[in-house]
Design an enzyme around this catalytic site. Structure first.
Site, short mmCIF file in Angstrom:
data_model
loop_
_atom_site.label_atom_id
_atom_site.label_comp_id
_atom_site.label_asym_id
_atom_site.label_seq_id
_atom_site.Cartn_x
_atom_site.Cartn_y
_atom_site.Cartn_z
N HIS A 138 -39.00 -17.36 11.60
CA HIS A 138 -39.95 -16.49 12.26
C HIS A 138 -41.15 -16.27 11.25
O HIS A 138 -41.37 -16.46 10.33
CB HIS A 138 -38.85 -15.31 11.98
CG HIS A 138 -38.48 -14.80 10.79
ND1 HIS A 138 -37.34 -15.59 10.22
CD2 HIS A 138 -38.70 -14.06 9.77
CE1 HIS A 138 -36.99 -15.14 9.02
NE2 HIS A 138 -37.92 -14.23 8.74
N HIS B 94 -43.89 -13.46 10.58
CA HIS B 94 -43.84 -11.88 10.59
C HIS B 94 -45.42 -11.65 11.03
O HIS B 94 -46.42 -12.30 10.33
CB HIS B 94 -44.00 -11.42 9.18
CG HIS B 94 -42.55 -11.32 8.80
ND1 HIS B 94 -41.67 -10.41 8.62
CD2 HIS B 94 -41.91 -12.55 7.99
CE1 HIS B 94 -40.57 -10.58 7.94
NE2 HIS B 94 -40.76 -11.95 7.43
P1 5GP Z 1 -37.45 -12.51 6.17
O1 5GP Z 1 -37.06 -11.74 4.92
O2 5GP Z 1 -36.21 -13.63 6.56
O3 5GP Z 1 -38.84 -13.36 6.23
O4 5GP Z 1 -37.27 -11.49 7.17
C1 5GP Z 1 -36.35 -11.14 8.27
C2 5GP Z 1 -36.81 -10.00 8.81
O5 5GP Z 1 -35.74 -9.57 9.80
C3 5GP Z 1 -36.94 -8.69 8.09
O6 5GP Z 1 -38.27 -7.95 7.93
C4 5GP Z 1 -35.73 -7.67 8.74
O7 5GP Z 1 -36.55 -6.41 8.54
C5 5GP Z 1 -35.79 -8.21 10.13
N1 5GP Z 1 -34.57 -7.98 10.47
C6 5GP Z 1 -33.27 -7.88 10.03
N2 5GP Z 1 -32.32 -7.55 10.82
C7 5GP Z 1 -32.87 -7.38 12.08
C8 5GP Z 1 -32.32 -6.64 13.34
O8 5GP Z 1 -30.97 -6.76 13.46
N3 5GP Z 1 -33.29 -6.55 14.23
C9 5GP Z 1 -34.68 -6.70 13.92
N4 5GP Z 1 -35.41 -6.45 14.97
N5 5GP Z 1 -35.26 -7.22 12.62
C10 5GP Z 1 -34.44 -7.65 11.86
#
Ligand code: 5GP
Length: 114
Positions: free
Chosen positions: A100, A102
């Site tokens: 993903h 951001h």
């Molecule tokens: P990472 O830390 O893996 O780069 O980012 C994962 C992102 O997914 C985090 O910013 C977190 O807030 C988001 N996230 C986690 N669970 C959910 C969810 O159930 N729905 C949405 N819309 N975002 C989520």
């Protein structure tokens, strides 16, 4: 099936702002900026370092979608802006094992990032 695959399949609700054949964009559930979107491939690539040569088009597509969504939001203009972040692995801060990007906007970003 990862959390994000469940969002793609509409098994988990999300505030989806863009979709095409290869990508989905939705609002982050825990926003770190006034605008915080997640741009994901529909293909379940776990993380950027595990993408394959054959994924080159989708990797490029994610950035093009980021730019398009940012343009649609009016944050591409001079005097505005946004930041794209891709976290890989534990030290990178990755929590969800589905690639993903951001998209953060709506406030002044700091450097270096935390
Ligand atoms: P990472 O830390 O893996 O780069 O980012 C994962 C992102 O997914 C985090 O910013 C977190 O807030 C988001 N996230 C986690 N669970 C959910 C969810 O159930 N729905 C949405 N819309 N975002 C989520």
């Amino acid at each position: 099936m990862t959390l994000f695959e469940k969002i793609i399949a509409r098994e988990i609700p999300a505030d989806i702002v863009y979709e095409d054949d290869d990508a989905l964009v939705f609002k982050d559930i825990n926003p770190q900026a006034p605008t915080h979107l997640l741009i994901i491939p529909k293909k379940p690539i776990p993380r950027v370092g595990e993408a394959e040569e054959e994924d080159q088009p989708i990797l490029g597509h994610l950035l093009l979608v980021a730019g398009k969504v940012a343009d649609d939001l009016g944050i591409c203009s001079t005097g505005s802006g946004f930041r794209l972040v891709v976290n890989h692995g534990a030290d990178g801060g990755e929590a969800v094992p589905h690639l993903h990007v951001h998209l953060l906007a709506g406030r002044q970003m700091q450097w270096p990032p935390g």
